[in-house]
Write a protein that holds these residues in place. Structure first.
Motif, PDB file in Angstrom:
ATOM      1  N   SER A  63       2.041  -5.080   1.760  1.00  0.00           N
ATOM      2  CA  SER A  63       0.693  -4.563   1.542  1.00  0.00           C
ATOM      3  C   SER A  63       0.801  -3.097   1.139  1.00  0.00           C
ATOM      4  CB  SER A  63      -0.145  -4.720   2.813  1.00  0.00           C
ATOM      5  OG  SER A  63      -1.488  -4.471   2.543  1.00  0.00           O
ATOM      6  N   LYS A  64       0.234  -2.752  -0.014  1.00  0.00           N
ATOM      7  CA  LYS A  64       0.331  -1.390  -0.531  1.00  0.00           C
ATOM      8  C   LYS A  64      -0.798  -0.528   0.035  1.00  0.00           C
ATOM      9  CE  LYS A  64      -0.057   1.321  -4.715  1.00  0.00           C
ATOM     10  NZ  LYS A  64      -0.927   2.298  -4.091  1.00  0.00           N
ATOM     11  N   ALA A  65      -0.443   0.669   0.478  1.00  0.00           N
ATOM     12  CA  ALA A  65      -1.439   1.635   0.943  1.00  0.00           C
ATOM     13  C   ALA A  65      -0.798   3.011   1.039  1.00  0.00           C
ATOM     14  CB  ALA A  65      -1.990   1.236   2.303  1.00  0.00           C
ATOM     15  N   ASP A  66      -1.615   4.019   0.817  1.00  0.00           N
ATOM     16  CA  ASP A  66      -1.195   5.410   1.007  1.00  0.00           C
ATOM     17  C   ASP A  66      -1.679   5.838   2.395  1.00  0.00           C
ATOM     18  OD1 ASP A  66      -0.958   8.203   1.052  1.00  0.00           O
ATOM     19  OD2 ASP A  66      -1.435   8.379  -1.078  1.00  0.00           O
ATOM     20  N   VAL A  67      -0.776   6.288   3.237  1.00  0.00           N
ATOM     21  CA  VAL A  67      -1.139   6.624   4.616  1.00  0.00           C
ATOM     22  C   VAL A  67      -2.141   7.773   4.717  1.00  0.00           C
ATOM     23  CG1 VAL A  67       0.995   5.732   5.618  1.00  0.00           C
ATOM     24  CG2 VAL A  67       0.854   8.129   4.982  1.00  0.00           C
ATOM     25  N   THR A  68      -2.318   8.516   3.660  1.00  0.00           N
ATOM     26  CA  THR A  68      -3.304   9.602   3.697  1.00  0.00           C
ATOM     27  C   THR A  68      -4.715   9.099   3.410  1.00  0.00           C
ATOM     28  OG1 THR A  68      -3.011  10.196   1.364  1.00  0.00           O
ATOM     29  CG2 THR A  68      -1.571  11.291   2.969  1.00  0.00           C
ATOM     30  N   ASN A  69      -4.850   7.821   3.052  1.00  0.00           N
ATOM     31  CA  ASN A  69      -6.152   7.238   2.749  1.00  0.00           C
ATOM     32  C   ASN A  69      -6.488   6.192   3.813  1.00  0.00           C
ATOM     33  OD1 ASN A  69      -8.203   5.514   1.705  1.00  0.00           O
ATOM     34  ND2 ASN A  69      -7.744   6.264  -0.364  1.00  0.00           N
ATOM     35  N   LEU A  70      -7.380   6.546   4.728  1.00  0.00           N
ATOM     36  CA  LEU A  70      -7.707   5.654   5.848  1.00  0.00           C
ATOM     37  C   LEU A  70      -8.279   4.321   5.395  1.00  0.00           C
ATOM     38  CD1 LEU A  70      -9.147   8.179   8.454  1.00  0.00           C
ATOM     39  CD2 LEU A  70      -6.878   7.139   8.379  1.00  0.00           C
ATOM     40  N   ASN A  71      -9.049   4.316   4.323  1.00  0.00           N
ATOM     41  CA  ASN A  71      -9.593   3.056   3.815  1.00  0.00           C
ATOM     42  C   ASN A  71      -8.487   2.121   3.340  1.00  0.00           C
ATOM     43  OD1 ASN A  71     -12.294   3.690   4.303  1.00  0.00           O
ATOM     44  ND2 ASN A  71     -12.490   4.736   2.331  1.00  0.00           N
ATOM     45  N   GLU A  72      -7.484   2.668   2.668  1.00  0.00           N
ATOM     46  CA  GLU A  72      -6.358   1.854   2.204  1.00  0.00           C
ATOM     47  C   GLU A  72      -5.561   1.295   3.379  1.00  0.00           C
ATOM     48  OE1 GLU A  72      -3.786   3.508  -0.761  1.00  0.00           O
ATOM     49  OE2 GLU A  72      -5.468   4.149  -2.018  1.00  0.00           O
ATOM     50  N   ILE A  73      -5.359   2.119   4.390  1.00  0.00           N
ATOM     51  CA  ILE A  73      -4.613   1.655   5.574  1.00  0.00           C
ATOM     52  C   ILE A  73      -5.381   0.541   6.279  1.00  0.00           C
ATOM     53  CG2 ILE A  73      -3.841   2.321   7.892  1.00  0.00           C
ATOM     54  CD1 ILE A  73      -1.942   3.151   5.702  1.00  0.00           C
ATOM     55  N   GLU A  74      -6.670   0.717   6.443  1.00  0.00           N
ATOM     56  CA  GLU A  74      -7.479  -0.317   7.091  1.00  0.00           C
ATOM     57  C   GLU A  74      -7.421  -1.627   6.313  1.00  0.00           C
ATOM     58  OE1 GLU A  74     -12.018  -1.093   8.705  1.00  0.00           O
ATOM     59  OE2 GLU A  74     -11.573   0.753   7.633  1.00  0.00           O
ATOM     60  N   GLN A  75      -7.533  -1.543   5.005  1.00  0.00           N
ATOM     61  CA  GLN A  75      -7.479  -2.732   4.165  1.00  0.00           C
ATOM     62  C   GLN A  75      -6.091  -3.387   4.253  1.00  0.00           C
ATOM     63  OE1 GLN A  75      -8.202  -2.012  -0.009  1.00  0.00           O
ATOM     64  NE2 GLN A  75      -8.789  -4.126  -0.372  1.00  0.00           N
ATOM     65  N   ALA A  76      -5.035  -2.587   4.248  1.00  0.00           N
ATOM     66  CA  ALA A  76      -3.675  -3.127   4.350  1.00  0.00           C
ATOM     67  C   ALA A  76      -3.456  -3.843   5.679  1.00  0.00           C
ATOM     68  CB  ALA A  76      -2.657  -1.987   4.185  1.00  0.00           C
ATOM     69  N   ILE A  77      -3.904  -3.249   6.765  1.00  0.00           N
ATOM     70  CA  ILE A  77      -3.744  -3.877   8.085  1.00  0.00           C
ATOM     71  C   ILE A  77      -4.530  -5.173   8.149  1.00  0.00           C
ATOM     72  CG2 ILE A  77      -4.202  -3.613  10.545  1.00  0.00           C
ATOM     73  CD1 ILE A  77      -1.809  -1.956   9.501  1.00  0.00           C
ATOM     74  N   ASN A  78      -5.734  -5.183   7.613  1.00  0.00           N
ATOM     75  CA  ASN A  78      -6.533  -6.406   7.604  1.00  0.00           C
ATOM     76  C   ASN A  78      -5.860  -7.510   6.796  1.00  0.00           C
ATOM     77  OD1 ASN A  78      -8.570  -5.466   9.301  1.00  0.00           O
ATOM     78  ND2 ASN A  78      -9.753  -4.626   7.597  1.00  0.00           N
ATOM     79  N   THR A  79      -5.278  -7.142   5.669  1.00  0.00           N
ATOM     80  CA  THR A  79      -4.554  -8.109   4.844  1.00  0.00           C
ATOM     81  C   THR A  79      -3.381  -8.702   5.632  1.00  0.00           C
ATOM     82  OG1 THR A  79      -5.152  -6.977   2.801  1.00  0.00           O
ATOM     83  CG2 THR A  79      -3.206  -8.397   2.728  1.00  0.00           C
ATOM     84  N   LEU A  80      -2.631  -7.846   6.305  1.00  0.00           N
ATOM     85  CA  LEU A  80      -1.478  -8.330   7.079  1.00  0.00           C
ATOM     86  C   LEU A  80      -1.916  -9.223   8.227  1.00  0.00           C
ATOM     87  CD1 LEU A  80       0.711  -5.100   7.162  1.00  0.00           C
ATOM     88  CD2 LEU A  80       1.052  -7.136   5.751  1.00  0.00           C
ATOM     89  N   LEU A  81      -2.985  -8.859   8.889  1.00  0.00           N
ATOM     90  CA  LEU A  81      -3.483  -9.684  10.002  1.00  0.00           C
ATOM     91  C   LEU A  81      -3.855 -11.086   9.521  1.00  0.00           C
ATOM     92  CD1 LEU A  81      -5.642  -7.118  11.976  1.00  0.00           C
ATOM     93  CD2 LEU A  81      -3.470  -8.145  12.681  1.00  0.00           C
ATOM     94  N   LYS A  82      -4.479 -11.176   8.357  1.00  0.00           N
ATOM     95  CA  LYS A  82      -4.826 -12.481   7.804  1.00  0.00           C
ATOM     96  C   LYS A  82      -3.564 -13.287   7.486  1.00  0.00           C
ATOM     97  CE  LYS A  82      -9.206 -11.057   5.801  1.00  0.00           C
ATOM     98  NZ  LYS A  82      -9.922 -10.758   4.550  1.00  0.00           N
ATOM     99  N   GLU A  83      -2.572 -12.628   6.929  1.00  0.00           N
ATOM    100  CA  GLU A  83      -1.321 -13.311   6.576  1.00  0.00           C
ATOM    101  C   GLU A  83      -0.560 -13.778   7.817  1.00  0.00           C
ATOM    102  OE1 GLU A  83       0.074 -14.168   3.580  1.00  0.00           O
ATOM    103  OE2 GLU A  83      -1.756 -13.507   2.600  1.00  0.00           O
ATOM    104  N   PHE A  84      -0.579 -12.979   8.863  1.00  0.00           N
ATOM    105  CA  PHE A  84       0.109 -13.359  10.092  1.00  0.00           C
ATOM    106  C   PHE A  84      -0.594 -14.503  10.807  1.00  0.00           C
ATOM    107  CE2 PHE A  84       2.073  -8.892  10.525  1.00  0.00           C
ATOM    108  CZ  PHE A  84       3.297  -9.316  10.052  1.00  0.00           C
ATOM    109  N   GLY A  85      -1.899 -14.591  10.591  1.00  0.00           N
ATOM    110  CA  GLY A  85      -2.653 -15.700  11.190  1.00  0.00           C
ATOM    111  C   GLY A  85      -3.139 -15.489  12.560  1.00  0.00           C
TER     112      GLY A  85
END
Length: 73
Positions: A51-73
């Motif tokens: 999941s791609k995200a720039d750690v300086t952008n909180l919106n990108e990090i939130e979206q990346a974590i949500n994507t990973l959570l969906k993939e992990f199930g």
């Protein structure tokens, strides 16, 4: 075990990725350099979720974590 590593493309994050991938875990890797994320995921394709995200952008990090959570199930 499911593990998320933010900043996985270099340094400590990359070292942690290799360590945990060798220990039979599923790993979500987050970073801003897509090409580096893809290189890592090719080493352990069945264990890695990218999941791609720039750690300086909180919106990108939130979206990346949500994507990973969906993939992990």
């Amino acid at each position: 075990m499911n593990i998320v590593i933010i900043g996985a493309t270099s340094g400590i994050g990359k070292a942690l990725f290799v360590k945990y991938a060798n220990a039979d875990n599923r790993i979500g890797i987050v970073g801003r350099r897509t090409n580096q994320l893809n290189v890592l995921s090719q080493q352990y394709p069945s264990k890695t979720i990218v999941s791609k995200a720039d750690v300086t952008n909180l919106n990108e990090i939130e979206q990346a974590i949500n994507t990973l959570l969906k993939e992990f199930g």
